[in-house]
Design a protein around this motif. Structure first.
Motif, mmCIF file in Angstrom:
data_model
loop_
_atom_site.group_PDB
_atom_site.id
_atom_site.type_symbol
_atom_site.label_atom_id
_atom_site.label_comp_id
_atom_site.label_asym_id
_atom_site.label_seq_id
_atom_site.Cartn_x
_atom_site.Cartn_y
_atom_site.Cartn_z
ATOM 1 N N LYS A 100 -0.897 4.306 -5.553
ATOM 2 C CA LYS A 100 -1.417 5.672 -5.567
ATOM 3 C C LYS A 100 -2.807 5.665 -4.942
ATOM 4 O O LYS A 100 -3.686 4.930 -5.367
ATOM 5 C CB LYS A 100 -1.483 6.177 -7.010
ATOM 6 C CG LYS A 100 -1.987 7.565 -7.142
ATOM 7 C CD LYS A 100 -0.911 8.561 -6.824
ATOM 8 C CE LYS A 100 -1.420 9.955 -7.129
ATOM 9 N NZ LYS A 100 -0.958 10.941 -6.220
ATOM 10 N N VAL A 101 -2.987 6.481 -3.912
ATOM 11 C CA VAL A 101 -4.278 6.593 -3.248
ATOM 12 C C VAL A 101 -5.064 7.718 -3.897
ATOM 13 O O VAL A 101 -4.531 8.803 -4.136
ATOM 14 C CB VAL A 101 -4.101 6.870 -1.739
ATOM 15 C CG1 VAL A 101 -5.427 7.130 -1.065
ATOM 16 C CG2 VAL A 101 -3.387 5.711 -1.074
ATOM 17 N N THR A 145 0.809 -1.208 0.000
ATOM 18 C CA THR A 145 0.000 0.000 0.000
ATOM 19 C C THR A 145 0.851 1.270 0.000
ATOM 20 O O THR A 145 0.372 2.330 -0.345
ATOM 21 C CB THR A 145 -0.957 0.029 1.214
ATOM 22 O OG1 THR A 145 -0.190 -0.138 2.400
ATOM 23 C CG2 THR A 145 -1.996 -1.054 1.109
ATOM 24 N N PRO A 192 -8.650 10.901 1.718
ATOM 25 C CA PRO A 192 -8.150 9.683 1.070
ATOM 26 C C PRO A 192 -9.234 8.614 0.920
ATOM 27 O O PRO A 192 -10.040 8.403 1.822
ATOM 28 C CB PRO A 192 -7.062 9.181 2.035
ATOM 29 C CG PRO A 192 -6.714 10.347 2.876
ATOM 30 C CD PRO A 192 -7.952 11.177 2.977
ATOM 31 N N ALA A 238 -1.944 8.541 3.803
ATOM 32 C CA ALA A 238 -2.464 9.114 2.566
ATOM 33 C C ALA A 238 -3.072 10.506 2.751
ATOM 34 O O ALA A 238 -3.399 11.165 1.766
ATOM 35 C CB ALA A 238 -3.508 8.171 1.957
ATOM 36 N N SER A 272 -1.607 14.881 7.413
ATOM 37 C CA SER A 272 -1.104 13.591 7.900
ATOM 38 C C SER A 272 -0.454 13.746 9.271
ATOM 39 O O SER A 272 -0.554 12.853 10.116
ATOM 40 C CB SER A 272 -0.145 12.939 6.903
ATOM 41 O OG SER A 272 0.997 13.726 6.717
ATOM 42 N N TYR A 282 -4.750 5.233 5.911
ATOM 43 C CA TYR A 282 -5.493 6.485 5.764
ATOM 44 C C TYR A 282 -4.600 7.660 6.182
ATOM 45 O O TYR A 282 -4.475 8.648 5.457
ATOM 46 C CB TYR A 282 -6.766 6.453 6.612
ATOM 47 C CG TYR A 282 -7.570 7.727 6.548
ATOM 48 C CD1 TYR A 282 -8.615 7.871 5.645
ATOM 49 C CD2 TYR A 282 -7.276 8.805 7.379
ATOM 50 C CE1 TYR A 282 -9.349 9.043 5.580
ATOM 51 C CE2 TYR A 282 -7.997 9.986 7.320
ATOM 52 C CZ TYR A 282 -9.038 10.101 6.418
ATOM 53 O OH TYR A 282 -9.750 11.273 6.351
#
Length: 142
Positions: free
Chosen positions: A10-11, A6, A19, A36, A42, A33
């Motif tokens: 690409k998210v 993951t 996200p 992303a 973040s 999450y």
């Protein structure tokens, strides 16, 4: 069968930069999450997650509807958060019962919000108090 990495995938960011993370139980989807979340958000996600873990040891985590949820196992969910363009919106599902009340009102009588903007300082003591209080209330079943 190989595991998906993951970190290299690409998210997709949905409206407001939220996200798109697959629904899942446990810490891994929540960390995906947080990883992303765009830009400064973040850091907010990591701080909020750490404060919740410290306030409620063994907190139950999941991603539902592209948002991290926090709860007490077998007692329901007590809070969540979601990215918007200019802030991260923290939702306390029984926030109307918290003392003092979180500042943001809702159309739902029990829900209260805390919006965290880029340059906001999180009052960690107050936030942790709200988290502890919220975790002791009956949770939402979702």
């Amino acid at each position: 069968m190989a595991e998906k990495d993951t970190k290299t995938e690409k998210v997709v960011l949905l409206s407001g930069g939220n996200p798109q993370i697959a629904k899942g139980e446990g810490n891994a989807p929540v960390q995906a999450y947080i990883d992303a979340m765009p830009g400064w958000k973040s850091d907010v996600g990591r701080r909020v997650d750490a404060l919740i873990e410290k306030a409620v040891p063994g907190v139950h985590k999941a991603v539902k509807w592209n948002s991290p949820f926090y709860g007490v196992k077998d007692h329901g969910w007590f809070m969540s958060y979601h990215c918007f363009d200019r802030y991260v919106k923290v939702a306390f599902f029984r926030g109307a019962a918290l003392d003092p009340l979180p500042p943001g009102t809702s159309k739902q009588k029990d829900v209260r919000y805390l919006d965290i903007h880029e340059d906001d300082d999180i009052d960690e003591a107050q936030f942790s108090s709200w988290v502890k209080q919220a975790s002791a209330l009956p949770g939402e079943r979702m």
